[in-house]
Write a protein that holds these residues in place. Sequence first.
Motif, PDB file in Angstrom:
ATOM      1  N   GLN A 141       1.184   7.215   4.675  1.00 36.19           N
ATOM      2  CA  GLN A 141       1.107   8.306   3.705  1.00 36.19           C
ATOM      3  C   GLN A 141      -0.360   8.711   3.557  1.00 36.19           C
ATOM      4  O   GLN A 141      -1.198   7.910   3.135  1.00 36.19           O
ATOM      5  CB  GLN A 141       1.659   7.860   2.346  1.00 36.19           C
ATOM      6  N   SER A 190       5.228   6.306   3.366  1.00 35.27           N
ATOM      7  CA  SER A 190       6.230   7.363   3.308  1.00 35.27           C
ATOM      8  C   SER A 190       7.507   6.876   3.974  1.00 35.27           C
ATOM      9  O   SER A 190       7.471   6.289   5.063  1.00 35.27           O
ATOM     10  CB  SER A 190       5.709   8.620   4.020  1.00 35.27           C
ATOM     11  N   ASN A 214       6.137  -1.065  -5.091  1.00 35.81           N
ATOM     12  CA  ASN A 214       7.502  -0.541  -4.992  1.00 35.81           C
ATOM     13  C   ASN A 214       8.300  -1.365  -3.979  1.00 35.81           C
ATOM     14  O   ASN A 214       7.739  -1.998  -3.078  1.00 35.81           O
ATOM     15  CB  ASN A 214       7.496   0.917  -4.542  1.00 35.81           C
ATOM     16  N   LYS A 267      11.038   0.455  -8.647  1.00 33.76           N
ATOM     17  CA  LYS A 267       9.681   0.260  -9.161  1.00 33.76           C
ATOM     18  C   LYS A 267       9.672  -0.838 -10.230  1.00 33.76           C
ATOM     19  O   LYS A 267       9.633  -0.558 -11.430  1.00 33.76           O
ATOM     20  CB  LYS A 267       9.148   1.569  -9.744  1.00 33.76           C
ATOM     21  N   TYR A 327      -3.875   6.526   3.989  1.00 35.54           N
ATOM     22  CA  TYR A 327      -3.724   5.109   3.663  1.00 35.54           C
ATOM     23  C   TYR A 327      -3.161   4.339   4.864  1.00 35.54           C
ATOM     24  O   TYR A 327      -2.292   4.833   5.589  1.00 35.54           O
ATOM     25  CB  TYR A 327      -2.786   4.927   2.470  1.00 35.54           C
ATOM     26  N   ASN A 376       0.861  -1.181   0.000  1.00 37.43           N
ATOM     27  CA  ASN A 376       0.000   0.000   0.000  1.00 37.43           C
ATOM     28  C   ASN A 376       0.900   1.233   0.000  1.00 37.43           C
ATOM     29  O   ASN A 376       2.121   1.126   0.076  1.00 37.43           O
ATOM     30  CB  ASN A 376      -0.946  -0.012   1.209  1.00 37.43           C
ATOM     31  N   PHE A 377       0.299   2.413  -0.069  1.00 36.82           N
ATOM     32  CA  PHE A 377       1.083   3.646  -0.064  1.00 36.82           C
ATOM     33  C   PHE A 377       1.752   3.851   1.292  1.00 36.82           C
ATOM     34  O   PHE A 377       1.185   3.538   2.345  1.00 36.82           O
ATOM     35  CB  PHE A 377       0.178   4.835  -0.397  1.00 36.82           C
ATOM     36  N   SER A 422       4.592   3.548  -3.496  1.00 36.65           N
ATOM     37  CA  SER A 422       3.301   3.094  -3.999  1.00 36.65           C
ATOM     38  C   SER A 422       3.246   1.568  -3.927  1.00 36.65           C
ATOM     39  O   SER A 422       4.290   0.900  -3.800  1.00 36.65           O
ATOM     40  CB  SER A 422       3.102   3.544  -5.453  1.00 36.65           C
ATOM     41  N   ASP A 450       7.999   8.635  -1.440  1.00 41.31           N
ATOM     42  CA  ASP A 450       6.588   8.254  -1.396  1.00 41.31           C
ATOM     43  C   ASP A 450       6.442   6.928  -2.136  1.00 41.31           C
ATOM     44  O   ASP A 450       6.525   6.874  -3.369  1.00 41.31           O
ATOM     45  CB  ASP A 450       5.705   9.325  -2.055  1.00 41.31           C
TER      46      ASP A 450
END
Length: 386
Positions: free
Chosen positions: A66, A37, A51, A99, A69, A34-35, A48, A46
Amino acid sequence: MKKSLKNIKFQKCFSQPLKLEKDDKSFAFFVFHNFASLEAKHSIFDASPGNVFLRSPGLELKVKTQGNYSLSYSILEFKGSVSSKIIKISNIEENVLLKPLQIHYSDSILSKISLELSSNGINWESIVYAHIHELLGKTVRLCNHDFTETLPDHSQRLRDLRSEIHESFSKPWKIDDMAAKMKLSTSRFASLYKSVFKISPTEDLIQTRIDQAKKMLSASKVSVKKVSDACGFESVHYFHRAFKKRANITPKHFQNSQFADSGSVYSPERHFSLDRLTQLAEYSGIIEFIDGNLKFHGNANHVADLLGYPESEIRDRSFMDFVASEDHEIAKDGSSKILNGKNILDLNIKILHRSGEKIPVQFSALLKGKNWYWFIKHSAVVVAKA
């Protein structure tokens, strides 16, 4: 060379904020679901879903939520004398948000690492070393967008999908599901797959399952039905047919042959022994006589799997009802011998599946004490010796 790894930890789908201090000398490989930081020195990333991030030893790192989320990430930590070597030969960048184009491979590899850590079996450290190397190597490859995207005819994506299928062979894979993952029509996918691998996707999956089944059958005296279920076959009947077609022997006979090499089963002398017949048979139980008819009793659920009938119907009907018409005389002669108190060994007959298919088997019956026992095994393939 001994591959030394230490303090290996794995947490799947972790949902709490994390802070790694400067004195923490472990590598940490993150996969974000999930997202999130990340704060490292003077940098903020950041992340995603999909990643990954490899943190080097001594880097102060914070992983936080982040926005609105919720956190969800997996983390593998490891250190030891060969850790830096794994990183070097993998050519993976440290302390950079990566990524990769796909991420499915990570779940499978991390699950295998987790299994090795929990089982702590022989050579576990070398196996984990190899898995970490594979994990980092695939990450680098799938982050190299130029390389991946220039491969012709979807071949790289097909190889990744094939790896996923082979690693999760027990799942109920359908060719439509495979094609959907490639965003191709079923016919186009099947054509490309066979062009690249010289085998159809369905046959490739079946052969992979058969190979895994052979390993399980060779490792212990686990039941054929359990192996069938564990390898993802729809039914034990289909497993028998698929195995015999490709291995030229039934699963049970294959298993017995593996253990016979080490003296774990009886030699094939034609003598009557309850232990021997029980070991060699694939289905067994107690014979029940009702109004002069032989009926299956005990373990009828196994015969139900073989014949495709409900267990209640197996118990209610006479044994003769399940014998192919051309073998009625042979079966009647065998029944007569049983009724007269005579044992029978390896009576070759064909029994009927509910679908109408005729299944060749060897039927045996043995009187032990006051009980009659029946045994069924698939007919073995006879191979002439040179």
